[in-house]
Enzyme design. Sequence first.
Site, PDB file in Angstrom:
ATOM      1  N   HIS A  50       2.344   8.956  53.238  1.00 51.02           N
ATOM      2  CA  HIS A  50       1.284   8.098  52.698  1.00 51.02           C
ATOM      3  C   HIS A  50      -0.258   8.720  53.709  1.00 51.02           C
ATOM      4  O   HIS A  50      -1.135   8.869  53.371  1.00 51.02           O
ATOM      5  CB  HIS A  50       1.387   6.679  53.241  1.00 51.02           C
ATOM      6  CG  HIS A  50       2.298   6.242  52.109  1.00 51.02           C
ATOM      7  ND1 HIS A  50       1.977   5.982  50.914  1.00 51.02           N
ATOM      8  CD2 HIS A  50       3.318   5.251  52.321  1.00 51.02           C
ATOM      9  CE1 HIS A  50       2.971   5.511  50.285  1.00 51.02           C
ATOM     10  NE2 HIS A  50       3.787   4.698  51.219  1.00 51.02           N
TER      11      HIS A  50
ATOM     12  N   HIS B  92       8.549   8.852  54.847  1.00 51.99           N
ATOM     13  CA  HIS B  92       7.830   8.253  53.696  1.00 51.99           C
ATOM     14  C   HIS B  92       6.403   7.572  54.022  1.00 51.99           C
ATOM     15  O   HIS B  92       5.271   7.853  53.457  1.00 51.99           O
ATOM     16  CB  HIS B  92       8.730   6.907  53.363  1.00 51.99           C
ATOM     17  CG  HIS B  92       8.034   5.917  52.417  1.00 51.99           C
ATOM     18  ND1 HIS B  92       8.731   5.818  51.114  1.00 51.99           N
ATOM     19  CD2 HIS B  92       6.940   5.058  52.254  1.00 51.99           C
ATOM     20  CE1 HIS B  92       8.032   4.841  50.560  1.00 51.99           C
ATOM     21  NE2 HIS B  92       6.860   4.622  51.179  1.00 51.99           N
ATOM     22  N   GLU B  93       6.468   7.047  55.089  1.00 50.84           N
ATOM     23  CA  GLU B  93       5.014   6.483  55.847  1.00 50.84           C
ATOM     24  C   GLU B  93       4.018   7.740  56.194  1.00 50.84           C
ATOM     25  O   GLU B  93       2.838   7.769  55.857  1.00 50.84           O
ATOM     26  CB  GLU B  93       5.180   5.671  56.954  1.00 50.84           C
ATOM     27  CG  GLU B  93       6.095   4.377  56.662  1.00 50.84           C
ATOM     28  CD  GLU B  93       5.404   3.429  55.316  1.00 50.84           C
ATOM     29  OE1 GLU B  93       4.186   3.609  55.443  1.00 50.84           O
ATOM     30  OE2 GLU B  93       6.098   3.063  54.716  1.00 50.84           O
TER      31      GLU B  93
HETATM   32 ZN   LIG Z   1       5.322   3.196  51.005  1.00 51.71          ZN
END
Ligand SMILES: [Zn+2]
Length: 379
Positions: free
Chosen positions: A72, A68-69
């Site tokens: 980003h 998830h990170e």
């Molecule tokens: Zn996030």
Amino acid sequence: MFGRNAWSIGRLGGVELKIDPSWSFIAFLIGYSFFVVLDFRFDAIGTGVLIGLAGLMALAFFFCVLLHELAHAWVAQTRDVEVESITLFLFGGATKADLETEEPNDELTIAIVGPVTSLVLAGLFWLGAVGFGSGTVGGFVSGRLGWINLILAVFNLVPGFPLDGGRVLRSIIWKQTGNIARATRIAARAGQVVGFSIIALGALEILLLGALIGGLWMVAIGWFLAQAAQASFLQLQFRQILAEVPASRVMSNGVVEIAGDVTIQRAVDEYFMKHDHNAFPVRDGDQTVALLTLNAVRETPREQWSTTRVSEIAEPLSDSLIVAPSDHLDEVVGKLMGGDLRRVVVATDGEVSGVITPRDLSRWMQRTQELGLTESPAS
Ligand SMILES: [Zn+2]
């Protein structure tokens, strides 16, 4: 706010990966709760295997948060937004990107891609669960991980800053108003409202349903979110003030200067013991050339005080000790942190107009905040 005590676990594509100590607590808790549900359903398998399986699930969860990170960070980098580090902490992760290189559209895309990644992972685990079949260990494990990723996506989409959904909200307001401070304030307020609502729901859960553990979790998550929202807003305000306010507004006036040929003994008697300063600019003719600090005096043996001149022990004023009255506070902070004298002299062409110490700066910031002057009325 986070990551100050975080452990570095390596680098990936120039981005530092860190784990906040709070994460080991959550990893243990998650592993334990996996074990409890596995043990309840498949107690025929044997405790050792189940513990191993629960550990693997916790590890898989760790990689899901990391993915998830990384999503980003990856999107940020493709948009030329600098990414410094990724930190995994109590309830997820934080990707630290350089705001100055960002635009509203970048922020929107960077923010949304995290929850999208978690949704995709949830879908993949769901397919895995279907593939393994219900009632099997594989199906159960895969299904659980799917649920967790779905929760991760939904929780992060809540429109309260600094959650991803709050960043989306901020980017939209930012784009419409062109004012990032206002956008952050509104998104952070939303974050606080969401945080306090979660606390209220947690309290209701405890009072009405008697669900103590679940309720306490909600209270903790809500409290964390409300705090994080407040902290990120203050941080932004602080950075804006540093970039906009000139040194002349913060410096202490009424500078007392010492002539360079005065003895240390006289400097102690007539300056250090009479004025409320721990350092004095030293004058030579019509130029201010050095800074005499309490430390320099202390390091000189007492018996030499009456024979040594101030100019012999004072620190010569180099560029790293001087700022112009119009220099902004970020420059001042840089020089305060860089030097070991813990003060800078505000001067133009050898003419000193003031001194700034870390204490001056923090007192000024505190007064600014107490008087509510952190924002211009126009915004
Ligand atoms: Zn996030």
